[in-house]
Scaffold this motif. Structure first.
Motif: not given
Length: 142
Positions: A32, A34, A77, A80, A86-89
């Motif tokens: 992921d 961040v 994510a 989070w 933001t945390c993107t998967r």
């Protein structure tokens, strides 16, 4: 910070109690990402580097967008909740840990060759909090 490509490997920190899988299962497991504003991210990188030797994993810098992206273990994510980030998967898509940056217009601040482990999410959370407090204190003195 948009990513493209595929995940080759992303190893979670072996000391991370929040890592979703053991380090031996990390190859091809996905990561992921961040994303934080550059100023906070640069402070957090400094904080992490002053700590344990392997505390900071690969970090992308997006010059155009003014952001830093910390590679964290897959599954981060889902939980989070750090304000201002933001945390993107990636679901095993979209991030390649190779010498070339995976995103056009970005570059590695901490390349995968220097940091093969993903940043521990709990350690990153603390570093981002400390960085935010430092920035707030510095801005209030101006």
């Amino acid at each position: 910070m948009q990513t493209n490509g595929s995940v080759d490997s992303c190893a979670p920190s072996p000391t991370s109690p929040t890592s979703p899988m053991p380090p031996t299962a990390a190859t091809g497991a996905g990561c992921d990402l961040v994303t934080v504003p550059s100023r906070q991210g640069l402070e957090a990188v400094d904080i992490l580097r002053r700590g344990a030797a392997d505390a900071v994993g690969p970090v992308l810098h997006d010059d155009g967008g003014g952001t830093l992206g910390f590679v964290v273990p897959a599954g981060t994510a889902a939980g989070w909740d750090v304000p201002g980030s933001t945390c993107t998967r990636t679901d095993g898509r979209g991030l390649r840990l190779a010498p070339e940056p995976p995103v056009e217009g970005s570059d590695w601040l901490v390349p995968p060759g220097e940091a093969d482990l993903a940043t521990d999410p709990a350690v990153l959370r603390r570093a981002l909090g400390e960085a935010a407090r430092m920035i707030e204190a510095a801005d209030s003195c101006s």
